[in-house]
Enzyme design. Structure first.
Site, PDB file in Angstrom:
ATOM      1  CE  LYS A 129      44.046  12.866  15.344  1.00 18.91           C
ATOM      2  NZ  LYS A 129      43.960  14.262  14.865  1.00 18.91           N
ATOM      3  CE  LYS A 164      42.467   9.044  16.103  1.00 18.96           C
ATOM      4  NZ  LYS A 164      41.066   9.433  15.891  1.00 18.96           N
ATOM      5  NE  ARG A 214      33.551  18.109  14.259  1.00 21.78           N
ATOM      6  CZ  ARG A 214      34.535  18.716  13.585  1.00 21.78           C
ATOM      7  NH1 ARG A 214      34.375  19.944  13.121  1.00 21.78           N
ATOM      8  NH2 ARG A 214      35.690  18.082  13.388  1.00 21.78           N
ATOM      9  NE  ARG A 229      32.803  14.710  10.196  1.00 21.20           N
ATOM     10  CZ  ARG A 229      33.737  15.064  11.075  1.00 21.20           C
ATOM     11  NH1 ARG A 229      34.607  16.005  10.790  1.00 21.20           N
ATOM     12  NH2 ARG A 229      33.793  14.463  12.245  1.00 21.20           N
ATOM     13  NE  ARG A 237      41.786   8.666   4.819  1.00 20.14           N
ATOM     14  CZ  ARG A 237      42.636   9.300   4.029  1.00 20.14           C
ATOM     15  NH1 ARG A 237      43.526  10.122   4.556  1.00 20.14           N
ATOM     16  NH2 ARG A 237      42.602   9.122   2.723  1.00 20.14           N
ATOM     17  CG  ASP A 277      35.280  14.755  15.121  1.00 20.47           C
ATOM     18  OD1 ASP A 277      34.403  15.614  14.885  1.00 20.47           O
ATOM     19  OD2 ASP A 277      36.420  14.796  14.624  1.00 20.47           O
ATOM     20  CD  GLU A 285      40.158  13.846  15.897  1.00 19.05           C
ATOM     21  OE1 GLU A 285      40.088  15.082  15.700  1.00 19.05           O
ATOM     22  OE2 GLU A 285      40.708  13.064  15.101  1.00 19.05           O
ATOM     23  CG  ASN A 287      37.768  18.412  16.118  1.00 20.86           C
ATOM     24  OD1 ASN A 287      38.799  18.300  15.487  1.00 20.86           O
ATOM     25  ND2 ASN A 287      36.910  17.395  16.272  1.00 20.86           N
TER      26      ASN A 287
END
Length: 320
Positions: A129, A164, A214, A229, A237, A277, A285, A287
């Site tokens: 993050k 978050k 993603r 997503r 979410r 993301d 984000e 990842n």
């Protein structure tokens, strides 16, 4: 090549969607040998080299008993990590103290000659993050703090925010607070543990209704399709673990611009595989621990993501 996958227990894999499984399947298809272990199977003893207790596995092609192993627990075979052609670190988050220690053991193995992907130091240096703040031109309004007053000021400015934890995964611990500020104090207390724990606050991005995308970057290059997503049933979410629906689609020009800007930078730091993301046009984000979505993208589009990854892994191993 002889490839060691450091991963979660093989028995826990959901092979219909597991990205590490898809990597193993493509590696075996190419004739590579496969071994596997968990981080807890790695050890370093005075005067010795970093060693893992591994299982040498063969994929069966069956959906139920999907692999056979030459070794059974607790009689795994010891082998120095430097003696594998490459080591693929695929342990899922959370990035806790044990994951942290595992990266140190893997970095010692690198000093002994092991070739590890993603590089252990790069895993430590890119908290998923926090890492986005290095690239402010691609992100929305974002705050990282422990201080409740900072969060309240951010909410007063942006009115609709997402809060978050920094160490969450799969959508865990994500809250939305709208303009009315309903329960903001309680959410702050929950996430920052009365000032003891750092959290992230971001302006809410309405484009989440179209999906949290993603975008995979392999060897510094974007995969041409992403997995959007999409939140379901009133959820904020989009994470698949939180019930989001995964829809593969071509990456947009904006997605590609972000991926092409970050990809070479991150690859040069030893990050062979990255999952960006992106919501709308904003990076949310980066990842690096165990990016997923290989099978969903491949199944829905026909683009062979595992093959692209193995091409990059073989090239990186040869160059290392």
């Amino acid at each position: 090549m002889h490839i060691l996958f450091v991963a979660d227990p093989l028995e826990s894999f959901k092979i219909y969607k597991d990205t590490t499984f898809s990597m193993m399947r493509e590696a075996q298809r190419r004739g590579h040998r496969i071994s596997a272990c968990e981080p807890k199977d790695i050890m370093w003893q005075r005067g010795g080299v970093v060693t893992a207790y591994v299982r040498d596995i063969t994929l069966t092609g069956a959906p139920d008993v999907w692999f056979t192993s030459a070794q059974s627990k607790p009689d795994e075979r010891p082998q120095a990590l430097k003696d594998f052609d490459c080591v693929v670190m695929r342990k899922d988050p959370p990035f806790d103290s044990e994951f942290f220690y595992a990266t140190h053991l893997l970095e010692q193995a690198e000093r002994e000659g092991a070739k590890v992907f993603n590089k252990p130091r790069a895993l430590r240096d890119h908290p998923e993050k926090l890492a986005i703040l290095e690239f402010p031109q691609f992100i929305g309004p974002t705050l990282v703090t422990r201080d409740a007053d900072d969060v309240r000021r951010f909410h007063a400015e942006h009115r609709d925010i997402i809060l978050k934890p920094l160490d969450g995964m799969g959508g865990m611990g994500i809250f939305r607070v709208k303009e009315d500020g309903l329960n903001l104090g309680g959410i702050i207390e929950t996430l920052n543990k009365d000032g003891a724990q750092t959290l992230m606050v971001q302006k809410f991005l309405p484009a989440i209704s179209e999906g949290d995308k993603r975008v995979l970057v392999i060897g510094g290059k974007p995969v041409p399709f992403c997995l959007a997503r999409i939140p379901q049933g009133g959820e904020v979410r989009g994470n698949l673990a939180a019930g989001g629906k995964g829809v593969a689609q071509p990456i947009t020009d904006s997605d590609r611009a972000i991926a092409e800007a970050l990809g070479p930078v991150l690859a040069a730091r030893g990050l062979l595989l990255v999952g960006l993301d992106i919501i709308g046009d904003s990076l949310t984000e980066i990842n690096v621990t165990s990016p997923t979505c290989f099978q969903e993208i491949t199944d829905q589009t026909g683009f062979d993501v595992p093959a692209m990854f193995l091409d990059a892994l073989e090239a990186a191993q040869a160059a290392a």
